[in-house]
Design a protein around this motif. Sequence first.
Motif, PDB file in Angstrom:
ATOM      1  N   GLY A 158      12.998  -3.611  -7.633  1.00 37.23           N
ATOM      2  CA  GLY A 158      13.332  -4.277  -6.373  1.00 37.23           C
ATOM      3  C   GLY A 158      12.501  -5.507  -6.101  1.00 37.23           C
ATOM      4  O   GLY A 158      12.355  -5.917  -4.945  1.00 37.23           O
ATOM      5  N   GLY A 159      11.935  -6.115  -7.141  1.00 38.43           N
ATOM      6  CA  GLY A 159      11.116  -7.318  -6.988  1.00 38.43           C
ATOM      7  C   GLY A 159       9.653  -7.039  -6.721  1.00 38.43           C
ATOM      8  O   GLY A 159       8.877  -7.966  -6.467  1.00 38.43           O
ATOM      9  N   MET A 160       9.245  -5.788  -6.812  1.00 37.24           N
ATOM     10  CA  MET A 160       7.891  -5.393  -6.425  1.00 37.24           C
ATOM     11  C   MET A 160       6.805  -6.097  -7.238  1.00 37.24           C
ATOM     12  O   MET A 160       5.775  -6.520  -6.709  1.00 37.24           O
ATOM     13  N   GLN A 161       7.005  -6.224  -8.548  1.00 35.58           N
ATOM     14  CA  GLN A 161       5.990  -6.833  -9.386  1.00 35.58           C
ATOM     15  C   GLN A 161       6.016  -8.366  -9.306  1.00 35.58           C
ATOM     16  O   GLN A 161       4.969  -9.000  -9.216  1.00 35.58           O
ATOM     17  N   GLY A 162       7.203  -8.951  -9.317  1.00 34.42           N
ATOM     18  CA  GLY A 162       7.285 -10.396  -9.514  1.00 34.42           C
ATOM     19  C   GLY A 162       7.364 -11.247  -8.261  1.00 34.42           C
ATOM     20  O   GLY A 162       7.076 -12.444  -8.300  1.00 34.42           O
ATOM     21  N   LEU A 163       7.757 -10.676  -7.123  1.00 32.00           N
ATOM     22  CA  LEU A 163       7.985 -11.476  -5.923  1.00 32.00           C
ATOM     23  C   LEU A 163       6.802 -11.405  -4.961  1.00 32.00           C
ATOM     24  O   LEU A 163       6.169 -10.364  -4.818  1.00 32.00           O
ATOM     25  N   ARG A 164       6.535 -12.505  -4.306  1.00 31.47           N
ATOM     26  CA  ARG A 164       5.501 -12.590  -3.279  1.00 31.47           C
ATOM     27  C   ARG A 164       6.137 -13.216  -2.043  1.00 31.47           C
ATOM     28  O   ARG A 164       6.188 -14.423  -1.897  1.00 31.47           O
ATOM     29  N   LEU A 165       6.634 -12.379  -1.143  1.00 30.85           N
ATOM     30  CA  LEU A 165       7.378 -12.862   0.017  1.00 30.85           C
ATOM     31  C   LEU A 165       6.445 -13.110   1.197  1.00 30.85           C
ATOM     32  O   LEU A 165       5.424 -12.450   1.366  1.00 30.85           O
ATOM     33  N   ARG A 166       6.835 -14.068   2.029  1.00 30.32           N
ATOM     34  CA  ARG A 166       6.128 -14.270   3.282  1.00 30.32           C
ATOM     35  C   ARG A 166       6.467 -13.126   4.238  1.00 30.32           C
ATOM     36  O   ARG A 166       7.547 -12.533   4.167  1.00 30.32           O
ATOM     37  N   ALA A 167       5.553 -12.832   5.127  1.00 25.91           N
ATOM     38  CA  ALA A 167       5.832 -11.828   6.141  1.00 25.91           C
ATOM     39  C   ALA A 167       6.984 -12.298   7.008  1.00 25.91           C
ATOM     40  O   ALA A 167       7.113 -13.502   7.301  1.00 25.91           O
ATOM     41  N   PRO A 168       7.876 -11.387   7.415  1.00 27.53           N
ATOM     42  CA  PRO A 168       8.991 -11.790   8.265  1.00 27.53           C
ATOM     43  C   PRO A 168       8.495 -12.339   9.589  1.00 27.53           C
ATOM     44  O   PRO A 168       7.486 -11.879  10.135  1.00 27.53           O
ATOM     45  N   GLU A 169       9.199 -13.342  10.094  1.00 31.00           N
ATOM     46  CA  GLU A 169       8.830 -13.919  11.388  1.00 31.00           C
ATOM     47  C   GLU A 169       9.155 -12.944  12.515  1.00 31.00           C
ATOM     48  O   GLU A 169      10.112 -12.164  12.420  1.00 31.00           O
ATOM     49  N   PRO A 170       8.352 -12.935  13.571  1.00 32.90           N
ATOM     50  CA  PRO A 170       8.609 -12.045  14.687  1.00 32.90           C
ATOM     51  C   PRO A 170      10.017 -12.216  15.229  1.00 32.90           C
ATOM     52  O   PRO A 170      10.509 -13.341  15.351  1.00 32.90           O
ATOM     53  N   GLY A 171      10.671 -11.075  15.467  1.00 33.73           N
ATOM     54  CA  GLY A 171      12.024 -11.122  16.011  1.00 33.73           C
ATOM     55  C   GLY A 171      13.116 -11.253  14.979  1.00 33.73           C
ATOM     56  O   GLY A 171      14.291 -11.314  15.309  1.00 33.73           O
ATOM     57  N   ARG A 172      12.723 -11.335  13.699  1.00 32.39           N
ATOM     58  CA  ARG A 172      13.733 -11.450  12.632  1.00 32.39           C
ATOM     59  C   ARG A 172      13.662 -10.269  11.693  1.00 32.39           C
ATOM     60  O   ARG A 172      12.662  -9.635  11.540  1.00 32.39           O
TER      61      ARG A 172
END
Length: 253
Positions: free
Chosen positions: A239-253
């Motif tokens: 599910g992208g755990m190793q390769g992806l580095r996502l930004r934290a979701p913005e508040p309210g989204r």
Amino acid sequence: MKDFDGLKAVVTGGASGIGLAAARLLAERGARVAVLDLDADGVPEPLRGHRADVSDDASVTAAVSDAAGALRGIDVLVNNAGIGAVGTVEDNDDAEWHRVLDVNLLGIVRTTRAALRHLRRSAHPAIVNTCSVAATAGLPQRALYSATKGAVLSLTLAMAADHVREGIRVNCVNPGTADTPWIGRLLDRAADPAAERAALDARQPMGRLVTADEVAAAIAYLASPAAASVTGTALAVDGGMQGLRLRAPEPGR
């Protein structure tokens, strides 16, 4: 798809979870499949069940020999049998370290050693090891388990190098946290199972656990003659755990 027509496969730990999903998929795609497991009595047809304890060399040797005889050879070996472990480096004693390493790492050694003479007779020999994202990402409370899976990853690469000139391909799949019976038992023991499941879901960028069928599809690809040029590869199904580095979701989204 019947890309495994005429091929014979052996799947360890194939009575439940990822192993059963892989065994069923290989059978659906034309393979004759033998399952090696501590409890193989309830294995559904057309799978053939053979009792084996991968921590015991005599048991493995006998089961592989019986399976090869029943199938009339082995073309594909799926080394899937494994057990889990929870804790930091100081939470498990030496006996537990030896027990988990014996199953997760030496189980692969024993089964492969017993199967190699049959694989060498195959026109399409392939070995697929079930590894884990724990081999490539630091996870909390998984020191022992991660150590065994890191060893499985290194073993996969070494085996691929050793046997490539014999035409035997060796690869592994690296699942993320998968929705398997072991994870179910782990959640059952949590103080708040719902909260623990939500935390595991959130750890994977896709926001859910990996399914056994998704890992089985990756195993089938690596085992298939269609992947004839693929060896020494670790295929992530996480599910992208190793390769992806996502930004934290913005508040309210």
